[in-house]
Design a protein around this motif. Structure first.
Motif, PDB file in Angstrom:
ATOM      1  N   TYR A   1      -7.220  -9.050  -3.413  1.00  0.00           N
ATOM      2  CA  TYR A   1      -7.989  -8.165  -3.495  1.00  0.00           C
ATOM      3  C   TYR A   1      -6.450  -6.446  -3.173  1.00  0.00           C
ATOM      4  O   TYR A   1      -6.681  -5.951  -2.043  1.00  0.00           O
ATOM      5  N   HIS A   2      -5.440  -7.188  -3.113  1.00  0.00           N
ATOM      6  CA  HIS A   2      -3.928  -6.059  -3.328  1.00  0.00           C
ATOM      7  C   HIS A   2      -3.850  -5.406  -4.852  1.00  0.00           C
ATOM      8  O   HIS A   2      -4.569  -5.660  -5.846  1.00  0.00           O
ATOM      9  N   ALA A   3      -3.051  -4.479  -4.652  1.00  0.00           N
ATOM     10  CA  ALA A   3      -2.717  -3.779  -6.152  1.00  0.00           C
ATOM     11  C   ALA A   3      -1.086  -4.210  -6.220  1.00  0.00           C
ATOM     12  O   ALA A   3      -0.542  -4.525  -5.393  1.00  0.00           O
ATOM     13  N   ALA A   4      -0.807  -4.220  -7.601  1.00  0.00           N
ATOM     14  CA  ALA A   4       0.204  -4.537  -7.817  1.00  0.00           C
ATOM     15  C   ALA A   4       0.603  -3.413  -9.034  1.00  0.00           C
ATOM     16  O   ALA A   4       0.645  -2.917  -9.592  1.00  0.00           O
ATOM     17  N   THR A   5       1.937  -2.701  -8.451  1.00  0.00           N
ATOM     18  CA  THR A   5       2.567  -1.492  -9.482  1.00  0.00           C
ATOM     19  C   THR A   5       3.705  -2.405 -10.119  1.00  0.00           C
ATOM     20  O   THR A   5       4.987  -2.827  -9.192  1.00  0.00           O
ATOM     21  N   VAL A   6       4.418  -2.093 -11.786  1.00  0.00           N
ATOM     22  CA  VAL A   6       5.675  -2.436 -11.278  1.00  0.00           C
ATOM     23  C   VAL A   6       6.816  -0.842 -11.582  1.00  0.00           C
ATOM     24  O   VAL A   6       6.081   0.003 -11.961  1.00  0.00           O
ATOM     25  N   SER A  42       1.099  -4.026  -2.672  1.00  0.00           N
ATOM     26  CA  SER A  42       0.598  -3.348  -1.385  1.00  0.00           C
ATOM     27  C   SER A  42      -0.754  -3.648  -0.524  1.00  0.00           C
ATOM     28  O   SER A  42      -1.814  -4.227  -1.551  1.00  0.00           O
ATOM     29  N   GLY A  43      -1.245  -4.231   0.744  1.00  0.00           N
ATOM     30  CA  GLY A  43      -2.262  -4.423   1.465  1.00  0.00           C
ATOM     31  C   GLY A  43      -3.081  -6.116   0.679  1.00  0.00           C
ATOM     32  O   GLY A  43      -1.940  -6.435  -0.163  1.00  0.00           O
ATOM     33  N   ARG A  64      -5.826  -1.697   4.261  1.00  0.00           N
ATOM     34  CA  ARG A  64      -6.270  -1.758   3.211  1.00  0.00           C
ATOM     35  C   ARG A  64      -6.434  -2.736   2.129  1.00  0.00           C
ATOM     36  O   ARG A  64      -5.483  -3.626   1.607  1.00  0.00           O
ATOM     37  N   MET A  65      -7.355  -2.442   1.340  1.00  0.00           N
ATOM     38  CA  MET A  65      -7.738  -3.931  -0.113  1.00  0.00           C
ATOM     39  C   MET A  65      -8.776  -3.290  -1.024  1.00  0.00           C
ATOM     40  O   MET A  65      -9.483  -1.927  -0.379  1.00  0.00           O
ATOM     41  N   GLU A  66      -9.089  -3.373  -1.803  1.00  0.00           N
ATOM     42  CA  GLU A  66      -9.629  -3.179  -3.092  1.00  0.00           C
ATOM     43  C   GLU A  66      -9.114  -1.546  -2.768  1.00  0.00           C
ATOM     44  O   GLU A  66      -9.861  -1.145  -3.494  1.00  0.00           O
ATOM     45  N   HIS A  67      -7.707  -1.230  -3.095  1.00  0.00           N
ATOM     46  CA  HIS A  67      -7.659   0.338  -3.878  1.00  0.00           C
ATOM     47  C   HIS A  67      -7.187   0.387  -4.651  1.00  0.00           C
ATOM     48  O   HIS A  67      -6.617  -0.706  -5.365  1.00  0.00           O
ATOM     49  N   THR A  68      -6.067   1.540  -5.034  1.00  0.00           N
ATOM     50  CA  THR A  68      -5.263   1.339  -5.833  1.00  0.00           C
ATOM     51  C   THR A  68      -3.797   1.927  -5.704  1.00  0.00           C
ATOM     52  O   THR A  68      -3.820   2.438  -5.023  1.00  0.00           O
ATOM     53  N   GLY A  71     -10.244   2.223  -0.839  1.00  0.00           N
ATOM     54  CA  GLY A  71      -9.528   1.142  -0.197  1.00  0.00           C
ATOM     55  C   GLY A  71     -10.696   0.323   1.058  1.00  0.00           C
ATOM     56  O   GLY A  71     -11.116   2.107   1.368  1.00  0.00           O
ATOM     57  N   HIS A  72     -10.454   0.019   1.424  1.00  0.00           N
ATOM     58  CA  HIS A  72     -11.422  -0.881   2.717  1.00  0.00           C
ATOM     59  C   HIS A  72     -10.770  -0.770   3.259  1.00  0.00           C
ATOM     60  O   HIS A  72      -9.593  -2.138   3.079  1.00  0.00           O
ATOM     61  N   ASN A  73     -10.965  -1.533   4.801  1.00  0.00           N
ATOM     62  CA  ASN A  73     -10.647  -2.462   5.884  1.00  0.00           C
ATOM     63  C   ASN A  73     -12.074  -2.754   6.599  1.00  0.00           C
ATOM     64  O   ASN A  73     -12.527  -2.890   5.922  1.00  0.00           O
ATOM     65  N   LEU A  74     -11.045  -4.241   7.661  1.00  0.00           N
ATOM     66  CA  LEU A  74     -12.108  -3.996   7.649  1.00  0.00           C
ATOM     67  C   LEU A  74     -12.278  -4.728   9.685  1.00  0.00           C
ATOM     68  O   LEU A  74     -11.698  -3.902  10.042  1.00  0.00           O
ATOM     69  N   PRO A  75     -14.040  -3.781  10.216  1.00  0.00           N
ATOM     70  CA  PRO A  75     -14.591  -3.892   8.897  1.00  0.00           C
ATOM     71  C   PRO A  75     -15.081  -2.895   8.268  1.00  0.00           C
ATOM     72  O   PRO A  75     -14.407  -2.332   8.329  1.00  0.00           O
ATOM     73  N   PRO A  76     -16.278  -3.608   6.991  1.00  0.00           N
ATOM     74  CA  PRO A  76     -15.587  -2.586   6.576  1.00  0.00           C
ATOM     75  C   PRO A  76     -16.185  -1.025   6.123  1.00  0.00           C
ATOM     76  O   PRO A  76     -17.116  -0.483   7.159  1.00  0.00           O
TER      77      PRO A  76
END
Length: 186
Positions: A77-82, A91-92, A123-127, A141-146
């Motif tokens: 649930y990370h983001a990857a950017t070239v 990230s995250g 953060r996770m599920e971010h852009t 995105g969000h972190n835990l707990p939601p």
């Protein structure tokens, strides 16, 4: 090099590595293949696969995967950017200990990973959007707990550093971000 084909950029760094392909024809027999590259311009080339001994029968080709270095902190649930320099910023995400704030860079030329700063907010599920100036905008995105996030951060590749970049009007996760022609992000 152990590869069937290695394509290099203008600086001599590998941008594509492909092993010799393996094939199985419709009769279940092995078919040997060979990758042949042809330059189609300064920054373009085509790759053709030549098969030996298939006699025109359909062939299933598996070009295979190439092993590379292991990421320092496994995550999903990370983001990857070239990035503009060809490296990949990850990230995250979420790891064994929960939401991650750390980032890592993958160097395609060496196949190695390195730590590259820490965001202020895990953060996770971010852009993560590459901007025209080479920086990366991470949003939401969000972190835990939601806990859904509205804040944004900027990654500066030259320094490997993160800084605050304001906040969106509404917190969001698992969203999209689109770079517009005027340089703004929707």
């Amino acid at each position: 090099s152990g590869f069937g084909l290695v394509a290099l950029d203008a600086q001599g760094r590998p941008v594509l590595k492909a092993p010799q392909p393996l094939g199985i024809d419709a009769r279940g027999e092995s078919v040997k293949g060979k990758l042949v590259a042809a330059r189609r311009g300064a920054d373009r080339f085509s790759v053709r696969l030549e098969l030996k001994g298939s006699a025109g029968v359909p062939v299933l080709v598996d070009p295979g995967w190439v092993a590379t270095g292991a990421i320092g902190v496994p995550r999903f649930y990370h983001a990857a950017t070239v990035l503009a320099n060809g490296k990949v910023l990850v990230s995250g995400g979420i790891g064994a200990a929960g939401a991650l704030a750390g980032a890592e860079l993958y160097d395609r030329a060496s196949g190695m990973w390195s730590a590259s700063g820490t965001m202020a907010t895990a953060r996770m599920e971010h852009t993560a959007t590459l901007l025209p100036n080479g920086k990366v905008l991470v949003s939401g995105g969000h972190n835990l707990p939601p806990a859904y996030l509205a804040n944004c951060e900027l990654y500066e590749p030259a320094a490997g550093a993160w800084s605050a970049a304001g906040a969106m009007a509404t917190a969001r996760e698992d969203h999209t971000a689109t770079l517009l022609p005027n340089g703004k992000v929707l």
